[in-house]
Design an enzyme around this catalytic site. Sequence first.
Site, PDB file in Angstrom:
ATOM      1  N   ASP A 168       0.775  -1.231   0.000  1.00 38.72           N
ATOM      2  CA  ASP A 168       0.000   0.000   0.000  1.00 38.72           C
ATOM      3  C   ASP A 168       0.814   1.295   0.000  1.00 38.72           C
ATOM      4  O   ASP A 168       0.421   2.264  -0.644  1.00 38.72           O
ATOM      5  CB  ASP A 168      -0.920   0.037   1.224  1.00 38.72           C
ATOM      6  CG  ASP A 168      -1.796  -1.192   1.337  1.00 38.72           C
ATOM      7  OD1 ASP A 168      -1.593  -2.148   0.577  1.00 38.72           O
ATOM      8  OD2 ASP A 168      -2.691  -1.204   2.191  1.00 38.72           O
ATOM      9  N   GLU A 395       3.158  -8.823  11.566  1.00 35.36           N
ATOM     10  CA  GLU A 395       2.794  -8.411  10.216  1.00 35.36           C
ATOM     11  C   GLU A 395       4.053  -8.177   9.384  1.00 35.36           C
ATOM     12  O   GLU A 395       4.140  -8.611   8.232  1.00 35.36           O
ATOM     13  CB  GLU A 395       1.943  -7.146  10.303  1.00 35.36           C
ATOM     14  CG  GLU A 395       1.238  -6.768   9.032  1.00 35.36           C
ATOM     15  CD  GLU A 395       0.277  -5.601   9.243  1.00 35.36           C
ATOM     16  OE1 GLU A 395      -0.348  -5.206   8.243  1.00 35.36           O
ATOM     17  OE2 GLU A 395       0.158  -5.084  10.370  1.00 35.36           O
TER      18      GLU A 395
END
Length: 428
Positions: A168, A395
């Site tokens: 992103d 993550e």
Amino acid sequence: MNDTVSSAATAVLVQNWRGRHTVPAGGLYPHQWSWDSAFIAIGLRHISPRRAQQELDSLFSAQWDDGRLPQIVFDPARDDYSPGAAFWRSDRIPGSPGVPTAGLVQPPNHAWATLLVHQADPVESRRRRFLERAYPRLVAWHQYLYTRRRSLASGLAAVVHPWESGMDNSPYWDAPLENVAGSFGQDIPRPDLEHADATERPSNREYDKYLYIAATYRDANCDDSDAACPFRVEDPAFNALWARSELALSVIADELGRVPVYDHQERSKEIALALETLWDENLGIYVARDGITGDTQKYRTVSGLVPLLLPGIGHGDELDALLRGPHFGLGESRLVPSHDLLAPTFDASRYWRGPSWFNTAWLLVEALNTRGAAADGQALAASMAELAGRNDFPEYVDPHTGEPHGTRLFSWTAALSLDLQVRQIEGK
């Protein structure tokens, strides 16, 4: 095989299972994400091939009439994510499914995952007619990319939002976002900051652009025309995964004994050839290109390494040398960073601007195996397992220190670490 890591990874996947699919993480990501589910299914196949099939079936059931697989399938019981179902209002858009979804897509790794899930238990897969259900869905998905997202000039598919890349906040998007003149012009909801520090996430300024582009696309009924897409970028990883999944579709068609709608191997070769237009000789890597201005985005990112997955990709030797050199530090950094270690834009903790991710590490393990560098692949897989197990399956991590960032108990971290651990013991 590290039994402790494998057991802990299994526990994460069990905890994040929601009956028909797996959420990426229980707090920050409470819905089903597209390419996450494909990566998750790759790990789930070692626990329960049937559950891995259900994971993908759940996503396929949310396919739009035009063939797109949506970025997010929303859980109607959860409204603590932004932008959520109330933002997208997919029920008002012609051709959307009967469940609430986002209108955007994510990288096409699904056919590859489908093939791996089938191969985990072919007897059960055939009994449940898994490939028979999946194949037409996957063909429709790839045809959507070919007819709606592919540039006739370049032969490559474009992402119409940074979120579609899966990476992103990459530096690739800086200039194309600056070229987007509009603004969301409202309060920017940031529930993500309840789960991760602001220094690890995109800024409010970036989120303003993200929401403006998404709202523009939504308000045009998620049409892929130029007017609906103020952002349009050709990303190397997105297209490399499309090409890799075309190869998987060819194998699936053979397994089913079907004459394919089109030649999947030839389509893969076409995409690989088109990727060569993204090669930057000075940087020694594939780069992104703004589909509106034609400008290439001159950054070394992990996205530009992903074409190493493709057998016979042009410039493979140069790309391999770059991976092993100081810019990405294979064997020196804990995992391969998402951005050039030597670049002034490198940030060891901020989303996709430097940290190492486990899904891209898995892709590079696959690439190294494809290139006959199994020992290097095993070393990278061992680093994945060690960092994942020690840090509660984060993550992403700092590429230098291995310090964890983002949310914890992250499903694809668990799934892909488990996959490599199981395959190591099986010698695959």
